[in-house]
Design a protein around this motif. Structure first.
Motif, short mmCIF file in Angstrom:
data_model
loop_
_atom_site.label_atom_id
_atom_site.label_comp_id
_atom_site.label_asym_id
_atom_site.label_seq_id
_atom_site.Cartn_x
_atom_site.Cartn_y
_atom_site.Cartn_z
N CYS A 1 -7.23 5.69 -2.65
CA CYS A 1 -6.45 5.65 -3.88
C CYS A 1 -5.03 6.16 -3.64
O CYS A 1 -4.05 5.55 -4.08
N VAL A 2 -4.92 7.27 -2.91
CA VAL A 2 -3.60 7.83 -2.59
C VAL A 2 -2.80 6.83 -1.74
O VAL A 2 -1.61 6.61 -1.99
N ALA A 3 -3.46 6.22 -0.75
CA ALA A 3 -2.78 5.24 0.11
C ALA A 3 -2.29 4.05 -0.70
O ALA A 3 -1.19 3.54 -0.46
N THR A 4 -3.09 3.61 -1.67
CA THR A 4 -2.71 2.46 -2.51
C THR A 4 -1.41 2.73 -3.25
O THR A 4 -0.45 1.95 -3.17
N PHE A 5 -1.38 3.85 -3.97
CA PHE A 5 -0.22 4.10 -4.83
C PHE A 5 0.98 4.64 -4.03
O PHE A 5 2.12 4.45 -4.45
N ALA A 6 0.75 5.27 -2.88
CA ALA A 6 1.85 5.69 -2.03
C ALA A 6 2.55 4.45 -1.43
O ALA A 6 3.79 4.38 -1.39
N THR A 7 1.74 3.47 -1.00
CA THR A 7 2.31 2.25 -0.44
C THR A 7 3.03 1.45 -1.52
O THR A 7 4.11 0.89 -1.29
N LEU A 8 2.46 1.43 -2.73
CA LEU A 8 3.11 0.74 -3.84
C LEU A 8 4.43 1.42 -4.20
O LEU A 8 5.43 0.75 -4.50
N ALA A 9 4.45 2.75 -4.16
CA ALA A 9 5.68 3.49 -4.44
C ALA A 9 6.75 3.16 -3.39
O ALA A 9 7.93 3.01 -3.72
N ALA A 10 6.33 3.07 -2.14
CA ALA A 10 7.27 2.71 -1.07
C ALA A 10 7.84 1.31 -1.31
O ALA A 10 9.04 1.07 -1.11
N ALA A 11 6.99 0.38 -1.74
CA ALA A 11 7.45 -0.97 -2.05
C ALA A 11 8.47 -0.95 -3.19
O ALA A 11 9.50 -1.64 -3.14
N CYS A 12 8.19 -0.15 -4.20
CA CYS A 12 9.12 -0.04 -5.34
C CYS A 12 10.46 0.54 -4.90
O CYS A 12 11.52 0.12 -5.39
#
Length: 282
Positions: free
Chosen positions: A81-92
Motif C-alpha cells: 500500500c505504501v509503495a503504491t501511493f509513494a510511487t503515485l506521489a512520485a508520478a504526480c
C-alpha cells in the motif's frame, strides 16, 4: 512492477515523440519527463492492482499468472500500500514539473490519470472487475499519452495522424490486457471478477485479439506514410508477427500465455520504437 508489460506504458510516449520528430519540432526535457511519468504511473497501477485485488480476495496462492507477492506472503499488505501511493506521489511530482511546458490544464489531466490508477482496481466500481480493463487501457495507454505528450513536445495541436496513432497504440495495449485476462479467466470466474475474457468464449476473444492488433497497427499507417515508403516494411512485419502471436494464442494453455503476454507487449513497443527510429532517419 510486472516488467513484461512496462513497455506498454512507454510505447505511447515514444510514439508521440516520434510524431513530434516527424513534424520537425521536439522538446527533449518534457519528452523525458513524460516517459518518466508514464513509467511511474504504470508501476503505481500495477502495485495498486496487486494490493487491492488481495484485499478483495481476488488472488489465490498458486495462481496461473505471475506470482503475487502480497498473496504469497512475500510482501506485507501495508508495504505494498505504501509503495503504491509513494510511487503515485512520485508520478504526480513529475507531472507537476511539466506545467511550465504545457500550462495549468495539465493538473486536470494528472488528476484524471491519478484517479484512473486507483479506479482500475479499487473504488465503488473497479474498472478491472467490470469488463472495462481494455477500455481503460485504450484511454490511459493510448489516447492520453500519445495526444498529451505530442502537444507538450511539439507545441502543436493534435491532428488526424496523431489521433489515429493514439487509438492504434491503445488497441495494441488492450491486447496485452486481453491475453492477461484470458489466462486468468478461470481464477477470475471463481471469485466473481468480470472481464471480457470471462464473458465470451475463446473464439470471440481470439477474434478480438486478431483484429485489435491488426487494426491498431493499421491506424499507425498515416504516420508511416509521412516517411519514405520503404519504412512501411516495419508495420507490415509487425502485422506478420501479430498473426504469429494470434496462432500462438490458439495453442497456448495455462502458463503458456505468459510468454505470449511478453511478446504482445514487446510488439507494441517495437512499433513505437520503429516509428521513432524511422522519424529520426528522415
Amino acid at each position: 512492477m510486472r516488467l513484461r508489460t512496462l513497455p506498454v506504458g512507454m510505447a505511447g510516449v515514444v510514439t508521440a515523440i516520434a510524431l513530434a520528430v516527424s513534424s520537425g519540432t521536439v522538446a527533449m526535457v518534457p519528452a523525458i519527463l513524460c516517459l518518466l511519468f508514464a513509467l511511474l504511473a504504470q508501476i503505481a497501477s500495477n502495485f495498486g492492482n496487486e494490493y487491492f485485488d488481495y484485499r478483495a480476495g481476488l488472488d489465490a496462492p498458486g495462481r496461473v499468472g505471475p506470482r503475487r507477492g502480497v498473496t504469497e506472503g512475500d510482501i506485507s499488505p501495508r508495504a505494498m500500500c505504501v509503495a503504491t501511493f509513494a510511487t503515485l506521489a512520485a508520478a504526480c511530482a513529475v507531472g507537476l514539473s511539466l506545467i511550465p511546458y504545457g500550462g495549468w490544464w495539465l493538473i486536470v489531466v494528472g488528476l484524471f490519470v491519478a484517479v484512473g490508477v486507483v479506479a482500475y482496481s479499487a473504488g465503488p466500481y473497479p474498472l478491472s472487475r467490470h469488463a472495462l480493463g481494455e477500455v481503460a487501457v485504450v484511454v490511459f495507454f493510448g489516447l492520453i499519452p500519445v495526444c498529451v505528450t505530442y502537444m507538450l513536445v511539439s507545441m502543436r495541436p493534435v491532428d488526424t495522424t496523431v489521433a489515429c496513432a493514439a487509438i492504434g497504440m491503445g488497441l495494441m495495449g488492450a491486447n496485452v490486457i486481453l491475453v492477461n485476462n484470458f489466462r486468468d479467466r478461470r481464477d477470475d470466474s471463481a471469485v466473481g471478477k468480470v472481464t471480457i475474457a470471462t464473458l465470451w468464449p475463446r473464439p470471440v476473444i481470439m477474434l478480438l485479439y486478431l483484429f485489435g492488433g491488426l487494426g491498431g497497427i493499421a491506424l499507425t499507417l498515416p504516420a508511416w506514410l509521412e516517411l519514405q515508403w520503404w519504412w512501411l516494411m516495419v508495420p507490415c512485419a509487425a502485422m506478420i508477427d501479430h498473426i504469429a502471436n494470434w496462432v500462438a494464442f490458439g495453442e497456448a494453455r495455462g502458463r503458456g500465455f505468459n510468454p505470449l503476454l511478453g511478446r504482445t507487449s514487446l510488439l507494441m513497443a517495437a512499433v513505437a520504437l520503429g516509428l521513432l527510429i524511422a522519424s529520426l532517419c528522415v
